[in-house]
Design an enzyme around this catalytic site. Structure first.
Site, PDB file in Angstrom:
ATOM      1  N   ASN A   9      -2.951   8.748  -6.535  1.00 21.48           N
ATOM      2  CA  ASN A   9      -1.902   9.451  -5.798  1.00 21.48           C
ATOM      3  C   ASN A   9      -0.865   8.408  -5.391  1.00 21.48           C
ATOM      4  O   ASN A   9      -1.103   7.621  -4.479  1.00 21.48           O
ATOM      5  CB  ASN A   9      -2.515  10.127  -4.565  1.00 21.48           C
ATOM      6  CG  ASN A   9      -1.459  10.759  -3.673  1.00 21.48           C
ATOM      7  OD1 ASN A   9      -0.284  10.828  -4.041  1.00 21.48           O
ATOM      8  ND2 ASN A   9      -1.870  11.212  -2.503  1.00 21.48           N
ATOM      9  N   LYS A  11       1.885   8.781  -3.985  1.00 20.26           N
ATOM     10  CA  LYS A  11       2.640   9.153  -2.775  1.00 20.26           C
ATOM     11  C   LYS A  11       4.136   8.932  -3.023  1.00 20.26           C
ATOM     12  O   LYS A  11       4.592   9.130  -4.138  1.00 20.26           O
ATOM     13  CB  LYS A  11       2.085   8.395  -1.562  1.00 20.26           C
ATOM     14  CG  LYS A  11       0.554   8.554  -1.462  1.00 20.26           C
ATOM     15  CD  LYS A  11      -0.032   8.144  -0.158  1.00 20.26           C
ATOM     16  CE  LYS A  11      -1.529   8.403  -0.162  1.00 20.26           C
ATOM     17  NZ  LYS A  11      -2.187   8.120   1.103  1.00 20.26           N
ATOM     18  N   HIS A  95      -2.841  17.797   0.736  1.00 18.55           N
ATOM     19  CA  HIS A  95      -3.095  16.426   1.185  1.00 18.55           C
ATOM     20  C   HIS A  95      -2.891  16.342   2.704  1.00 18.55           C
ATOM     21  O   HIS A  95      -2.020  17.029   3.247  1.00 18.55           O
ATOM     22  CB  HIS A  95      -2.165  15.447   0.452  1.00 18.55           C
ATOM     23  CG  HIS A  95      -2.564  14.026   0.674  1.00 18.55           C
ATOM     24  ND1 HIS A  95      -2.242  13.342   1.818  1.00 18.55           N
ATOM     25  CD2 HIS A  95      -3.303  13.177  -0.084  1.00 18.55           C
ATOM     26  CE1 HIS A  95      -2.760  12.115   1.746  1.00 18.55           C
ATOM     27  NE2 HIS A  95      -3.405  11.989   0.603  1.00 18.55           N
ATOM     28  N   GLU A  97      -1.424  14.277   4.452  1.00 19.53           N
ATOM     29  CA  GLU A  97      -0.044  13.935   4.837  1.00 19.53           C
ATOM     30  C   GLU A  97       0.856  15.173   4.777  1.00 19.53           C
ATOM     31  O   GLU A  97       1.766  15.327   5.601  1.00 19.53           O
ATOM     32  CB  GLU A  97       0.477  12.804   3.922  1.00 19.53           C
ATOM     33  CG  GLU A  97      -0.188  11.472   4.288  1.00 19.53           C
ATOM     34  CD  GLU A  97      -0.405  10.520   3.128  1.00 19.53           C
ATOM     35  OE1 GLU A  97       0.243  10.679   2.071  1.00 19.53           O
ATOM     36  OE2 GLU A  97      -1.234   9.604   3.277  1.00 19.53           O
ATOM     37  N   GLU A 167     -11.174  13.451   1.853  1.00 22.26           N
ATOM     38  CA  GLU A 167     -10.436  12.289   2.335  1.00 22.26           C
ATOM     39  C   GLU A 167     -10.448  12.252   3.867  1.00 22.26           C
ATOM     40  O   GLU A 167      -9.620  12.923   4.505  1.00 22.26           O
ATOM     41  CB  GLU A 167      -8.989  12.336   1.846  1.00 22.26           C
ATOM     42  CG  GLU A 167      -8.834  12.362   0.340  1.00 22.26           C
ATOM     43  CD  GLU A 167      -7.488  11.819  -0.103  1.00 22.26           C
ATOM     44  OE1 GLU A 167      -7.484  10.900  -0.928  1.00 22.26           O
ATOM     45  OE2 GLU A 167      -6.442  12.301   0.384  1.00 22.26           O
ATOM     46  N   GLY A 173      -5.324   4.724   3.955  1.00 22.17           N
ATOM     47  CA  GLY A 173      -4.339   3.661   4.166  1.00 22.17           C
ATOM     48  C   GLY A 173      -4.701   2.701   5.280  1.00 22.17           C
ATOM     49  O   GLY A 173      -3.867   1.926   5.738  1.00 22.17           O
ATOM     50  N   SER A 213      -8.976   4.528   1.150  1.00 16.02           N
ATOM     51  CA  SER A 213      -9.192   3.080   0.977  1.00 16.02           C
ATOM     52  C   SER A 213     -10.189   2.736  -0.131  1.00 16.02           C
ATOM     53  O   SER A 213     -10.944   1.771  -0.021  1.00 16.02           O
ATOM     54  CB  SER A 213      -9.590   2.429   2.300  1.00 16.02           C
ATOM     55  OG  SER A 213      -8.558   2.605   3.266  1.00 16.02           O
TER      56      SER A 213
HETATM   57  P1  13P Z   1      -5.436   5.083   0.280  1.00 17.94           P
HETATM   58  O1  13P Z   1      -6.248   4.863  -0.970  1.00 17.94           O
HETATM   59  O2  13P Z   1      -4.163   4.295   0.306  1.00 17.94           O
HETATM   60  O3  13P Z   1      -6.271   4.948   1.514  1.00 17.94           O
HETATM   61  O4  13P Z   1      -4.944   6.622   0.232  1.00 17.94           O
HETATM   62  C1  13P Z   1      -5.880   7.616  -0.010  1.00 17.94           C
HETATM   63  C2  13P Z   1      -5.163   8.878  -0.257  1.00 17.94           C
HETATM   64  O5  13P Z   1      -4.557   9.449   0.639  1.00 17.94           O
HETATM   65  C3  13P Z   1      -5.178   9.415  -1.624  1.00 17.94           C
HETATM   66  O6  13P Z   1      -4.681  10.704  -1.663  1.00 17.94           O
END
Ligand code: 13P
Length: 249
Positions: A9, A11, A95, A97, A167, A173, A213
């Protein structure tokens, strides 16, 4: 036998030019891996060129979102048909976010999941708890509810094809990965709730990823857990190291 699926992803990262560079870097590094399904999910503006650049390779392309209407006055949104016609096979939905910054509810995620299937797109449905919810001891209840609502009224044959990404928000992150035992516990509960609603056969086929992560150092242990069928990777999907996650064993 479920095939492991590792999706990146991206982002809100990578302009079209940068996307092409990353794809060209990763293409040879993930080539020849037929054990793991590899998916890149770049921003909308990169989708067409990403599909073009990965033609004839083992890399599939997914979008990071879409809206649940066919077309119309939804300024700034992208329709399922647009995503499909770009050549995407997958679409990330719900997601954390999107839920946190853009107000997406479980009901909206459900509407998007149904629309994705109508258009022949496979949703990667994201669920997961906040740190305070984990501390309150409601992780499993919350994730079960997210899964139940996301899959409400979805045809069982489609549920089999879906991907659910667990997740935990506190792991995204932050460099703070859930332990393989923590991740397995929730992924197992996800399969359990799918079995309760849709039957064991469907639960045996649906793929459940872990995200939060994931990196080259922890992927193998996480993906070896019985109910974890791969990962949804953020930060580490933007580097050549992503190939090490794809080729985890
Ligand atoms: P990270 O791997 O940067 O922690 O992000 C995970 C994520 O949100 C994947 O959709």
């Amino acid at each position: 036998m479920r095939k492991t699926i590792v999706a990146g992803n991206w982002k809100m990262n990578k302009t079209p030019k940068e996307a092409l560079e990353l794809i060209e870097t990763l293409k040879p590094l993930v080539a020849g891996n037929d054990k793991t399904e590899v998916v890149f999910c770049p921003p909308f503006v990169d989708l067409l060129l990403a599909v073009e650049a990965t033609k004839g390779t083992n890399i599939k392309i997914g979008a990071q979102n879409m809206y649940c209407a066919e077309s119309g006055a939804y300024t700034g949104e992208v329709s399922p048909a647009m995503v499909k016609e770009c050549g995407c096979e997958y679409v990330i939905l719900g997601h954390s976010e999107r839920r946190a910054y853009f107000g997406e509810t479980n009901e909206l995620v459900n509407a998007k999941v149904k629309k994705a299937f109508e258009h022949g797109l496979t949703p990667i449905i994201c669920v997961g708890e906040k740190l305070e919810e984990r501390e309150q001891g409601i992780t499993i209840d919350l994730v079960r509810m997210q899964v139940k609502i996301a899959l409400k009224d979805v045809d069982p044959e489609n549920v089999k094809k879906a991907v659910i990404a667990y997740e935990p928000i506190w792991a995204i992150g932050t460099g703070k990965t859930a332990t393989s035992v923590q991740a397995e516990e929730v992924c197992c509960a996800i399969r359990q709730v799918v079995a309760e609603v849709f039957g064991q056969e469907v639960a045996d086929e649906i793929r459940v990823q872990y995200g939060g992560s994931v990196n080259a150092g922890n992927a193998a242990e996480l993906f070896a857990m019985p109910n974890i069928d791969g990962g949804l990777v953020g930060g580490a999907s933007l580097k050549a190291d992503f190939a090490k996650i794809v080729n985890y064993d």
